[in-house]
Design a protein around this motif. Structure first.
Motif, PDB file in Angstrom:
ATOM      1  N   GLN A 193      42.870  28.980  54.739  1.00  0.00           N
ATOM      2  CA  GLN A 193      43.892  28.970  55.785  1.00  0.00           C
ATOM      3  C   GLN A 193      44.898  30.116  55.618  1.00  0.00           C
ATOM      4  OE1 GLN A 193      45.076  24.902  54.300  1.00  0.00           O
ATOM      5  NE2 GLN A 193      47.122  25.632  54.813  1.00  0.00           N
ATOM      6  N   ALA A 194      44.488  31.182  54.931  1.00  0.00           N
ATOM      7  CA  ALA A 194      45.380  32.324  54.719  1.00  0.00           C
ATOM      8  C   ALA A 194      45.676  33.031  56.048  1.00  0.00           C
ATOM      9  CB  ALA A 194      44.746  33.297  53.733  1.00  0.00           C
ATOM     10  N   ARG A 195      46.903  33.532  56.165  1.00  0.00           N
ATOM     11  CA  ARG A 195      47.332  34.297  57.339  1.00  0.00           C
ATOM     12  C   ARG A 195      48.000  35.584  56.860  1.00  0.00           C
ATOM     13  NH1 ARG A 195      49.909  29.028  60.443  1.00  0.00           N
ATOM     14  NH2 ARG A 195      48.078  27.693  60.077  1.00  0.00           N
ATOM     15  N   CYS A 222      50.614  35.598  54.142  1.00  0.00           N
ATOM     16  CA  CYS A 222      50.139  35.266  52.794  1.00  0.00           C
ATOM     17  C   CYS A 222      49.745  36.512  52.005  1.00  0.00           C
ATOM     18  CB  CYS A 222      48.955  34.312  52.867  1.00  0.00           C
ATOM     19  SG  CYS A 222      49.279  32.774  53.772  1.00  0.00           S
ATOM     20  N   THR A 223      49.391  37.585  52.705  1.00  0.00           N
ATOM     21  CA  THR A 223      48.955  38.803  52.035  1.00  0.00           C
ATOM     22  C   THR A 223      50.111  39.686  51.584  1.00  0.00           C
ATOM     23  OG1 THR A 223      48.785  40.084  54.079  1.00  0.00           O
ATOM     24  CG2 THR A 223      46.858  38.781  53.436  1.00  0.00           C
ATOM     25  N   CYS A 264      41.554  31.680  50.094  1.00  0.00           N
ATOM     26  CA  CYS A 264      42.148  30.559  50.824  1.00  0.00           C
ATOM     27  C   CYS A 264      41.570  30.432  52.237  1.00  0.00           C
ATOM     28  CB  CYS A 264      43.665  30.745  50.896  1.00  0.00           C
ATOM     29  SG  CYS A 264      44.512  29.370  51.728  1.00  0.00           S
ATOM     30  N   CYS A 298      50.565  35.968  48.150  1.00  0.00           N
ATOM     31  CA  CYS A 298      50.073  34.791  47.433  1.00  0.00           C
ATOM     32  C   CYS A 298      48.789  35.165  46.703  1.00  0.00           C
ATOM     33  CB  CYS A 298      49.800  33.651  48.415  1.00  0.00           C
ATOM     34  SG  CYS A 298      48.989  32.223  47.651  1.00  0.00           S
ATOM     35  N   HIS A 326      48.607  21.988  48.450  1.00  0.00           N
ATOM     36  CA  HIS A 326      48.258  23.401  48.281  1.00  0.00           C
ATOM     37  C   HIS A 326      46.748  23.539  48.478  1.00  0.00           C
ATOM     38  CE1 HIS A 326      47.719  27.384  46.520  1.00  0.00           C
ATOM     39  NE2 HIS A 326      49.028  27.538  46.596  1.00  0.00           N
ATOM     40  N   HIS A 329      45.387  34.034  48.234  1.00  0.00           N
ATOM     41  CA  HIS A 329      45.017  34.303  49.633  1.00  0.00           C
ATOM     42  C   HIS A 329      43.601  34.859  49.818  1.00  0.00           C
ATOM     43  CE1 HIS A 329      46.272  38.663  49.167  1.00  0.00           C
ATOM     44  NE2 HIS A 329      45.293  38.808  50.018  1.00  0.00           N
ATOM     45  N   CYS A 358      52.988  27.168  48.642  1.00  0.00           N
ATOM     46  CA  CYS A 358      52.204  27.566  49.816  1.00  0.00           C
ATOM     47  C   CYS A 358      53.126  27.662  51.025  1.00  0.00           C
ATOM     48  CB  CYS A 358      51.083  26.560  50.077  1.00  0.00           C
ATOM     49  SG  CYS A 358      50.097  26.931  51.548  1.00  0.00           S
ATOM     50  N   ASP A 363      54.949  36.573  48.614  1.00  0.00           N
ATOM     51  CA  ASP A 363      54.649  35.600  47.563  1.00  0.00           C
ATOM     52  C   ASP A 363      55.483  34.345  47.804  1.00  0.00           C
ATOM     53  OD1 ASP A 363      53.790  34.338  45.314  1.00  0.00           O
ATOM     54  OD2 ASP A 363      54.747  35.691  43.888  1.00  0.00           O
ATOM     55  N   TYR A 375      44.577  25.347  47.093  1.00  0.00           N
ATOM     56  CA  TYR A 375      43.840  25.423  45.834  1.00  0.00           C
ATOM     57  C   TYR A 375      43.627  24.023  45.265  1.00  0.00           C
ATOM     58  CZ  TYR A 375      42.714  26.626  40.996  1.00  0.00           C
ATOM     59  OH  TYR A 375      42.108  26.730  39.762  1.00  0.00           O
TER      60      TYR A 375
END
Length: 376
Positions: free
Chosen positions: A294-296, A299-300, A292, A286, A249, A289, A324, A303, A251
């Motif tokens: 590597q958020a895409r 992810c927004t 993060c 998530c 993950h 995000h 993740c 969940d 985080y």
């Protein structure tokens, strides 16, 4: 055989003037007799609130548990009466708090507070209870216990006060101990001594231990498995060495990358950008995000559940989960490059994990060296 403690889909919330704070959101974890579970996460992630719910010491109101189960030796603690819960607390499970000075009563001697456990739960006389209190103080290596049994908390050092807290938790030989940041505000040498004492007592009594901490070096040295919490939920679980080697993950990787390393002398220390979310207004999708790397788009809005992890060939990885959407990239890398920090470059996710594992090994080695030095 069922686990000693099994927390299932636990939710805890607090009603405030500004709204409802969802402090714990669907937490699941378990611990067996003789096993150490480390619960990691930043301040405000829900670690201590989960522990308070297990112990039955939440302030209600404003706190409440809308749903979930806490199974202790197969018995759901949330269904017990207040008196039945009180009989469990102290005798069968106990908690070590992070601030010993504020947890101990300043106007009562430490001997009186230790002896009270035996008078209330075992019906011992004052003389019998005092003798057992002295025995406990000896057990946790407080010098001149018989002479100091009448001293007050402020007359002890921070390390000695924490030993008193450990003695109080161990008094009735419970099956489960919850240690909430037991080494906070102690210097490194005293931290090692306290953790060594806890580990020794755990082996002797074959207790389950839940260790709440943010010290990754402590975790590497004593834990069997880890649950990482963020914004009131579990985001990753793993056996301790596997998590250090292959975090799954972003985080968790950020926490590992934040550990100072001897081979990075002169470099700027890494820090996870941003702050933990306000639990009154947790972001959609998530919760990690906004911070993060590597958020895409997914992810927004979506969940992620806790995925059961697999090896590259599809073989299940025992006791490993990650919350993740892109755990494979975090764990194995993307196109041969690391999915996390750019300065790891072509080392790849496995290389990053190995580096984190080296840090964990260094931390454990330093503690072993400290112990060897003291023994010598």
């Amino acid at each position: 055989m069922p686990p000693l403690l099994d927390v299932r889909d636990l939710y805890v919330e607090f009603k405030t003037r500004d709204g409802v704070v969802k402090a714990v959101n669907g937490v699941n974890y378990s611990v067996d007799a003789g096993q150490t579970l480390a619960v990691l996460g930043e301040s405000g992630s829900g670690k201590s609130v989960t522990a308070q719910a297990i112990m039955g010491i939440l302030d209600t109101p404003p706190g409440r548990i809308p749903s979930g189960r806490i199974l202790f030796q197969g018995q759901d603690l949330l269904k017990l009466s207040a008196e039945a819960r009180r009989q469990v607390r102290g005798a069968r499970m106990a908690m070590i708090f992070q601030d010993a000075l504020s947890s101990l009563n300043p106007v009562l001697s430490v001997g009186y507070q230790l002896a009270e456990m035996f008078r209330v739960h075992r019906g011992d006389s004052r003389k019998e209870a005092k003798a057992k209190a002295i025995e406990l103080m000896d057990r946790v290596r407080i010098p001149a216990a018989a002479q100091r049994v009448g001293d007050f908390p402020h007359q002890f050092s921070g390390g000695m006060r924490q030993r008193i807290m450990i003695a109080m938790a161990m008094a009735l030989e419970p099956e489960l101990i919850i240690a909430d940041e037991p080494t906070t505000a102690l210097d490194v040498t005293v931290q090692a001594q306290v953790m060594e004492l806890l580990a020794e007592l755990q082996r002797e009594y074959h207790m389950g231990l839940i260790l709440i901490t943010h010290d990754l070096g402590v975790v590497a040295d004593v834990a069997d498995k880890i649950a990482v919490m963020y914004a009131g939920r579990i985001v990753e679980t793993a056996p301790v060495h596997d998590l250090y080697k292959r975090p799954a993950h972003p985080y968790t990787r950020g926490l590992l990358d934040s550990i100072p390393r001897l081979d990075h002398k002169g470099r700027e220390l890494y820090a996870i950008k941003g702050l933990p979310p306000n639990l009154l207004r947790v972001p959609s999708g998530c919760p990690f995000h906004p911070r993060c790397p590597q958020a895409r788009d997914v992810c927004t809005v979506e969940d992620p559940p806790l995925y059961e992890l697999t090896e590259r060939d599809g073989t299940p990885v025992p006791d490993r989960t990650s919350g993740c959407h892109f755990w494979k990239e975090t764990m194995y890398g993307r196109d041969g490059a690391a999915a996390g920090r750019g300065d790891l470059g072509a080392a790849g996710a496995d290389g990053a994990g190995d580096a984190a594992g080296d840090v964990a090994g260094d931390a454990a080695g330093e503690r072993d060296g400290d112990r060897d030095g003291r023994d010598g």
